[in-house]
Design a protein around this motif. Structure first.
Motif, PDB file in Angstrom:
ATOM      1  N   GLY A 106      37.446  50.838  16.428  1.00  0.00           N
ATOM      2  CA  GLY A 106      37.334  51.945  17.440  1.00  0.00           C
ATOM      3  C   GLY A 106      36.179  52.673  17.077  1.00  0.00           C
ATOM      4  N   GLN A 107      35.174  52.753  18.303  1.00  0.00           N
ATOM      5  CA  GLN A 107      34.225  53.832  18.255  1.00  0.00           C
ATOM      6  C   GLN A 107      33.128  53.348  16.966  1.00  0.00           C
ATOM      7  OE1 GLN A 107      33.430  54.805  20.800  1.00  0.00           O
ATOM      8  NE2 GLN A 107      32.166  56.743  20.753  1.00  0.00           N
ATOM      9  N   ALA A 108      33.157  51.843  16.814  1.00  0.00           N
ATOM     10  CA  ALA A 108      32.253  51.393  15.640  1.00  0.00           C
ATOM     11  C   ALA A 108      31.543  50.181  16.099  1.00  0.00           C
ATOM     12  CB  ALA A 108      33.235  51.113  14.519  1.00  0.00           C
ATOM     13  N   ALA A 109      32.003  49.310  17.149  1.00  0.00           N
ATOM     14  CA  ALA A 109      31.400  47.883  17.348  1.00  0.00           C
ATOM     15  C   ALA A 109      30.119  48.072  17.910  1.00  0.00           C
ATOM     16  CB  ALA A 109      32.524  47.261  18.406  1.00  0.00           C
ATOM     17  N   HIS A 110      29.599  49.299  18.732  1.00  0.00           N
ATOM     18  CA  HIS A 110      28.293  49.257  19.147  1.00  0.00           C
ATOM     19  C   HIS A 110      27.189  49.524  18.042  1.00  0.00           C
ATOM     20  CE1 HIS A 110      29.761  53.329  18.546  1.00  0.00           C
ATOM     21  NE2 HIS A 110      28.749  53.898  18.559  1.00  0.00           N
ATOM     22  N   TRP A 111      27.637  49.677  16.969  1.00  0.00           N
ATOM     23  CA  TRP A 111      26.636  49.788  15.677  1.00  0.00           C
ATOM     24  C   TRP A 111      26.421  48.428  14.863  1.00  0.00           C
ATOM     25  CZ3 TRP A 111      24.440  53.718  16.179  1.00  0.00           C
ATOM     26  CH2 TRP A 111      24.721  55.095  16.607  1.00  0.00           C
ATOM     27  N   PHE A 112      27.328  47.185  15.158  1.00  0.00           N
ATOM     28  CA  PHE A 112      27.401  46.252  14.542  1.00  0.00           C
ATOM     29  C   PHE A 112      26.198  45.272  14.707  1.00  0.00           C
ATOM     30  CE2 PHE A 112      32.442  46.191  14.605  1.00  0.00           C
ATOM     31  CZ  PHE A 112      32.499  47.262  13.743  1.00  0.00           C
ATOM     32  N   ASP A 113      25.891  44.393  13.623  1.00  0.00           N
ATOM     33  CA  ASP A 113      24.636  43.390  13.696  1.00  0.00           C
ATOM     34  C   ASP A 113      25.492  42.088  14.138  1.00  0.00           C
ATOM     35  OD1 ASP A 113      22.925  41.251  13.705  1.00  0.00           O
ATOM     36  OD2 ASP A 113      22.107  42.085  11.571  1.00  0.00           O
ATOM     37  N   TYR A 114      25.539  41.872  15.015  1.00  0.00           N
ATOM     38  CA  TYR A 114      26.165  40.595  15.478  1.00  0.00           C
ATOM     39  C   TYR A 114      25.705  39.316  15.235  1.00  0.00           C
ATOM     40  CZ  TYR A 114      29.615  43.727  17.852  1.00  0.00           C
ATOM     41  OH  TYR A 114      30.610  44.463  17.998  1.00  0.00           O
ATOM     42  N   SER A 115      24.622  39.151  14.725  1.00  0.00           N
ATOM     43  CA  SER A 115      24.179  38.060  14.127  1.00  0.00           C
ATOM     44  C   SER A 115      24.767  37.738  12.880  1.00  0.00           C
ATOM     45  CB  SER A 115      22.795  38.194  13.920  1.00  0.00           C
ATOM     46  OG  SER A 115      22.325  38.907  12.876  1.00  0.00           O
ATOM     47  N   LYS A 116      25.489  38.763  12.101  1.00  0.00           N
ATOM     48  CA  LYS A 116      26.065  38.536  11.028  1.00  0.00           C
ATOM     49  C   LYS A 116      27.577  38.791  11.332  1.00  0.00           C
ATOM     50  CE  LYS A 116      22.436  40.222   8.320  1.00  0.00           C
ATOM     51  NZ  LYS A 116      21.831  41.232   7.318  1.00  0.00           N
ATOM     52  N   VAL A 117      28.337  39.548  12.258  1.00  0.00           N
ATOM     53  CA  VAL A 117      29.323  39.954  12.484  1.00  0.00           C
ATOM     54  C   VAL A 117      30.351  38.672  13.056  1.00  0.00           C
ATOM     55  CG1 VAL A 117      30.953  41.225  13.722  1.00  0.00           C
ATOM     56  CG2 VAL A 117      29.161  42.215  12.550  1.00  0.00           C
ATOM     57  N   TRP A 118      29.629  38.034  13.994  1.00  0.00           N
ATOM     58  CA  TRP A 118      30.325  36.772  14.645  1.00  0.00           C
ATOM     59  C   TRP A 118      30.585  35.607  13.382  1.00  0.00           C
ATOM     60  CZ3 TRP A 118      32.857  38.729  18.287  1.00  0.00           C
ATOM     61  CH2 TRP A 118      32.388  39.221  19.272  1.00  0.00           C
ATOM     62  N   PRO A 119      29.632  35.329  12.884  1.00  0.00           N
ATOM     63  CA  PRO A 119      29.992  34.448  11.872  1.00  0.00           C
ATOM     64  C   PRO A 119      30.910  34.772  10.740  1.00  0.00           C
ATOM     65  CG  PRO A 119      27.334  34.654  12.207  1.00  0.00           C
ATOM     66  CD  PRO A 119      28.256  35.505  12.839  1.00  0.00           C
ATOM     67  N   GLU A 120      30.964  35.980  10.564  1.00  0.00           N
ATOM     68  CA  GLU A 120      31.953  36.527   9.411  1.00  0.00           C
ATOM     69  C   GLU A 120      33.335  36.469  10.010  1.00  0.00           C
ATOM     70  OE1 GLU A 120      31.423  38.281   5.835  1.00  0.00           O
ATOM     71  OE2 GLU A 120      30.790  36.523   6.306  1.00  0.00           O
ATOM     72  N   LEU A 121      33.523  37.034  11.261  1.00  0.00           N
ATOM     73  CA  LEU A 121      34.928  36.948  12.099  1.00  0.00           C
ATOM     74  C   LEU A 121      35.359  35.566  12.376  1.00  0.00           C
ATOM     75  CD1 LEU A 121      34.337  39.918  14.504  1.00  0.00           C
ATOM     76  CD2 LEU A 121      35.546  39.710  12.045  1.00  0.00           C
ATOM     77  N   LYS A 122      34.304  34.505  12.620  1.00  0.00           N
ATOM     78  CA  LYS A 122      34.730  33.096  12.681  1.00  0.00           C
ATOM     79  C   LYS A 122      35.599  32.771  11.387  1.00  0.00           C
ATOM     80  CE  LYS A 122      32.681  28.775  13.830  1.00  0.00           C
ATOM     81  NZ  LYS A 122      31.448  27.972  13.820  1.00  0.00           N
ATOM     82  N   LYS A 123      35.072  33.171  10.287  1.00  0.00           N
ATOM     83  CA  LYS A 123      35.660  32.697   9.070  1.00  0.00           C
ATOM     84  C   LYS A 123      37.043  33.262   8.752  1.00  0.00           C
ATOM     85  CE  LYS A 123      31.993  33.426   6.625  1.00  0.00           C
ATOM     86  NZ  LYS A 123      30.969  33.562   5.313  1.00  0.00           N
ATOM     87  N   LYS A 124      36.895  34.677   9.169  1.00  0.00           N
ATOM     88  CA  LYS A 124      38.112  35.402   8.451  1.00  0.00           C
ATOM     89  C   LYS A 124      39.282  35.614   9.514  1.00  0.00           C
ATOM     90  CE  LYS A 124      35.529  36.158   5.099  1.00  0.00           C
ATOM     91  NZ  LYS A 124      35.741  35.560   3.665  1.00  0.00           N
ATOM     92  N   VAL A 125      38.940  35.434  10.756  1.00  0.00           N
ATOM     93  CA  VAL A 125      40.212  35.623  11.685  1.00  0.00           C
ATOM     94  C   VAL A 125      40.714  34.227  11.808  1.00  0.00           C
ATOM     95  CG1 VAL A 125      40.676  36.011  13.886  1.00  0.00           C
ATOM     96  CG2 VAL A 125      38.951  37.500  12.941  1.00  0.00           C
ATOM     97  N   ARG A 126      41.995  34.208  11.868  1.00  0.00           N
ATOM     98  CA  ARG A 126      42.659  32.826  11.867  1.00  0.00           C
ATOM     99  C   ARG A 126      42.731  32.439  13.381  1.00  0.00           C
ATOM    100  NH1 ARG A 126      47.041  33.599  15.196  1.00  0.00           N
ATOM    101  NH2 ARG A 126      48.271  35.633  14.947  1.00  0.00           N
ATOM    102  N   THR A 127      43.066  31.166  13.548  1.00  0.00           N
ATOM    103  CA  THR A 127      43.132  30.562  14.878  1.00  0.00           C
ATOM    104  C   THR A 127      44.243  31.072  15.700  1.00  0.00           C
ATOM    105  OG1 THR A 127      42.226  28.445  14.113  1.00  0.00           O
ATOM    106  CG2 THR A 127      43.426  28.340  16.188  1.00  0.00           C
TER     107      THR A 127
END
Length: 292
Positions: A106-127
């Protein structure tokens, strides 16, 4: 990095509340188990707390120790399933792979470095797990177009607060998170729910109204002073202290003086103008996606 002038308590007091419409949209999109919710950049914890009854466990994370402390102090004991940790969205190594059922921001996603966030979420979020990012930009005085013009000038003018916004984050918000694109090889069923306010009365904007609130002008004054652009401006103009702090006046004082000039109904309130209540709507967006 939070400025020395930043107050987590003021942020919690003046920032808008997320509406039931936002939470119902997020929860109706989600499918399957609700064992673990991860809130990235949780701030003082408003989204963490509202969503916690729907999940067995909730982890609220924020890179700021100040915000984590504010979240803990703002959360009553009844929210016993919430844990807060100082953690960045770019490094989720403390979370088990595949354990996250839903990740929100919430009101935070615009700060993220997606070159790192997307690989992290790929691992941590279940199918089949869910992503739900919420963002809002400026609130509009929908019944007062002239004051809205003044607000826009002071927030984004080249000689006002415009140069003091941290980029590209602010422009990502102003464009309602459209620059954030979940990698199609990992995410599917991407949906966007958006609202752009108008100045012809309530609900005169385009899209699905997500965030609205009645505010006293004094509360709006406090809200304006929670923006990152204002704190950056203060760092460069520390001699221009606010009138409320005994100073000659700062850029927010100047902005409200101009708004009172163009809105006779506000000016007619005299010295009690801060108690005058107005209805506002926020430009806002929800980004939804499902993990493949």
């Amino acid at each position: 990095m939070l400025k020395a002038t930043f107050s987590a308590a003021s942020y919690a007091t003046f920032r808008p509340s997320y509406t039931p419409k936002i939470f119902s949209t997020i929860l109706s999109y989600h499918q399957g188990p609700k064992s673990l919710l991860l809130d990235l950049g949780c701030g003082h914890g408003p989204m963490t707390r509202e969503l916690s009854p729907s999940f067995t466990s909730v982890l609220g994370t924020d890179p700021s120790a100040v915000m984590v402390a504010q979240a803990r102090s703002s959360t009553p004991p009844k929210f016993s399933n919430i844990t807060y940790k100082q953690m960045t969205a770019e490094d989720l190594s403390g979370i088990e792979d595949g354990a996250v059922d839903m990740v929100v921001a919430g009101q935070a996603a615009h700060w993220f470095d997606y070159s790192k966030v997307w690989p992290e979420l790929k691992k941590k979020v279940r199918t089949g797990g869910t992503l739900a990012f919420v963002g809002y930009k400026d609130n509009i005085f929908v019944d007062y177009p002239e004051a809205t013009k003044v607000l826009d000038h002071y927030f984004y003018g080249s000689d006002t607060l415009g140069p003091f916004w941290e980029q590209p984050g602010r422009n990502i918000l102003r464009n309602k998170l459209r620059a954030i694109v979940p990698p199609p090889e990992d995410w599917e069923d991407v949906q966007r729910v958006e609202y752009e306010p108008g100045t012809k009365g309530r609900g005169s904007g385009e899209g699905t109204l997500l965030m609205h609130k009645k505010l006293k002008l004094g509360e709006m004054e406090g809200y304006a002073r929670t923006s990152s652009s204002y704190h950056n401006w203060m760092a460069a103009h520390n001699e221009q202290k606010a009138k409320k702090d005994g100073g000659p006046g700062d850029i927010i004082d100047e902005m409200f003086e101009k708004m009172l000039e163009v809105e006779p109904e506000w000016k007619a309130q005299g010295e009690r103008w801060r108690d005058f209540e107005v209805y506002t709507e926020w430009g806002s967006a929800i980004l939804l996606a499902r993990k493949k």
